[in-house]
Design an enzyme around this catalytic site. Sequence first.
Site, PDB file in Angstrom:
ATOM      1  N   TYR A 118       0.453   2.515   3.396  1.00 54.24           N
ATOM      2  CA  TYR A 118      -0.732   3.201   4.128  1.00 54.24           C
ATOM      3  C   TYR A 118      -0.470   4.341   5.053  1.00 54.24           C
ATOM      4  O   TYR A 118      -0.727   5.448   4.914  1.00 54.24           O
ATOM      5  CB  TYR A 118      -1.691   2.158   4.616  1.00 54.24           C
ATOM      6  CG  TYR A 118      -2.848   1.872   3.462  1.00 54.24           C
ATOM      7  CD1 TYR A 118      -4.026   1.732   4.058  1.00 54.24           C
ATOM      8  CD2 TYR A 118      -2.530   1.584   2.415  1.00 54.24           C
ATOM      9  CE1 TYR A 118      -5.132   1.382   3.083  1.00 54.24           C
ATOM     10  CE2 TYR A 118      -3.578   1.396   1.289  1.00 54.24           C
ATOM     11  CZ  TYR A 118      -4.906   1.228   1.735  1.00 54.24           C
ATOM     12  OH  TYR A 118      -5.902   0.804   0.944  1.00 54.24           O
ATOM     13  N   GLU A 134      -0.706  12.632   3.106  1.00 54.76           N
ATOM     14  CA  GLU A 134      -2.139  13.326   2.649  1.00 54.76           C
ATOM     15  C   GLU A 134      -2.608  14.389   3.530  1.00 54.76           C
ATOM     16  O   GLU A 134      -2.944  15.246   3.444  1.00 54.76           O
ATOM     17  CB  GLU A 134      -3.195  12.226   2.231  1.00 54.76           C
ATOM     18  CG  GLU A 134      -3.147  11.657   1.006  1.00 54.76           C
ATOM     19  CD  GLU A 134      -4.049  10.316   0.669  1.00 54.76           C
ATOM     20  OE1 GLU A 134      -5.084  10.681   1.304  1.00 54.76           O
ATOM     21  OE2 GLU A 134      -3.774   9.380   0.237  1.00 54.76           O
TER      22      GLU A 134
END
Lengths: 221, 309
Positions: free
Chosen positions: A147, A154
Amino acid sequence: MAAFFSLLRRLYLSLYNWTVFFGWSQVLYHVLITLKESGHENVYKAAEKPLLFAQTAAVLEILHGLVGLVRSPVSATLPQIGSRLYLTWGILWSFPETRSHVLVTSLLISWSITEIIRYSFFGFKEAFGFAPSWLLWLRYSTFLLLYPTGISSEVGLIYIALPFIKASEKYCIRMPNKWNFSFDYFYAAIVALGIYVPGSPHMYTYMLAQRKKALSKSKRE
Amino acid sequence: MKVTLVSRSGKEIVKGGIELTDSATVADLQREIQKRTKKSPDRQRLTLPVPSGSRERPVVLNSKKSLKEYTDGNSRTLTIIFKDLGPQVSYRTLFFFEYLGPLVLYPVFYYFPVYQFFGYKGERVIRPVQTYAMYYWCFHYAKRIFETFFIHRFSHATSPLSNVFRNCAYYWTFGSYIAYYVNHPLYTPVSDLQMKIGFGFGIVMQISNLYCHIILRNLRKPEGDGGYQIPRGFLFNIVTCANYTTEIYQWLGFNIATQTVAGYIFLLVAAFIMSNWAFAKHRRLKKLFDGKDGRPKYPRRWIILPPFL
């Protein structure tokens, strides 16, 4: 009749999960091979086709939730799929200048490992009625690392794309027009970055809670 | 009368319970709880325990009733479940602040040269429709504030404090979003006829909406103890939540006249929220007025938007 539909559902979901699993395996394969043979600049090109296929197929999962084929709430899957589609189509596919960045590599590795585990987990469950405990452990543990790496990639790529977004005027709607509407893709990207600030800790703590629930449940069984 | 006060997980809130006279009311109990826990009665949600496994909603204690009414035969002890609803504000306060934003912010976009900060230099030409829209909008929110203080009779006195932030964010953001586009220097007006139809229809709907609110007000007693009655008269004869219906149509009128995507998005979101409320209200009224034990039966009506819902 009910048993027939139940079997059909299992068949369809097994097919779906293993197909998309295969797609993400291809992504990981091409990323690693290209990394070894040429360099991170070419990683996107090599992985593009299976990536676009596997990530876009995820839209079906929203449908599955809506028609009740699977139990997952639409409210949980929508933000996840939304951010994935935004990065895949809205950033990487739309702005080729971003594709040669090293963050593409970290992004695709984080995504593909996560998805390989997730789709095989569901693939096992639908096809065989159970999933091996080591796979359950992987599903609820790899996110601890992936994550942060995935989210950082991102956010980094959206940030990298900003000057190209501003210069290209792509996806912008300007006034005047008869519907008195405007849309600025650049400012929308800034808002998207802003959403990551509360969104990331929220997703991470949600997964931590899920992990506690899933792993303690399996211990008791 | 001894009251044992527990949390939903079974933990005792007040050790040893609370001693009250046999004729004590729920309000007396609330005062005692406030003395021991420092939580005001508005924050106290007091319910009777539900037998485990039962899917029934718990019975909420009414502050006007006496505790004896909630015991069954054994009138000396009572177990009550306590939930802290958190800091509360009065509904009037909540509504006032959420409506104040749109009332004040919209004229800012109309009167002040804000568009310079968005990069639009030079003179701004104001069209008649933009002026009428500003008056229409401000009348609407002034009406809402007026109704908050002089018309509405609320089912509950208070609402959680967190709703202030959530509701203000909703109203103030949407208000600014719409005001930005309608007052924009590059705003494109619709035809004169369309504008007149839009505002005309909207005004008729706003007046109807006010009348609906007056009808609803007269269903409740001034002492403000909430309660539900079957609404009758005017549009309520065909639709349960005629007040929401007229509100939605009023926004439709505004949008027909001003034609912005922002306004239509707001209309859709508001209609969605109100439809959820309407469904819940319709269901509650049907359940309350089931035709049994001398109660009237709730008549067949549309919920909010005939002929669809």
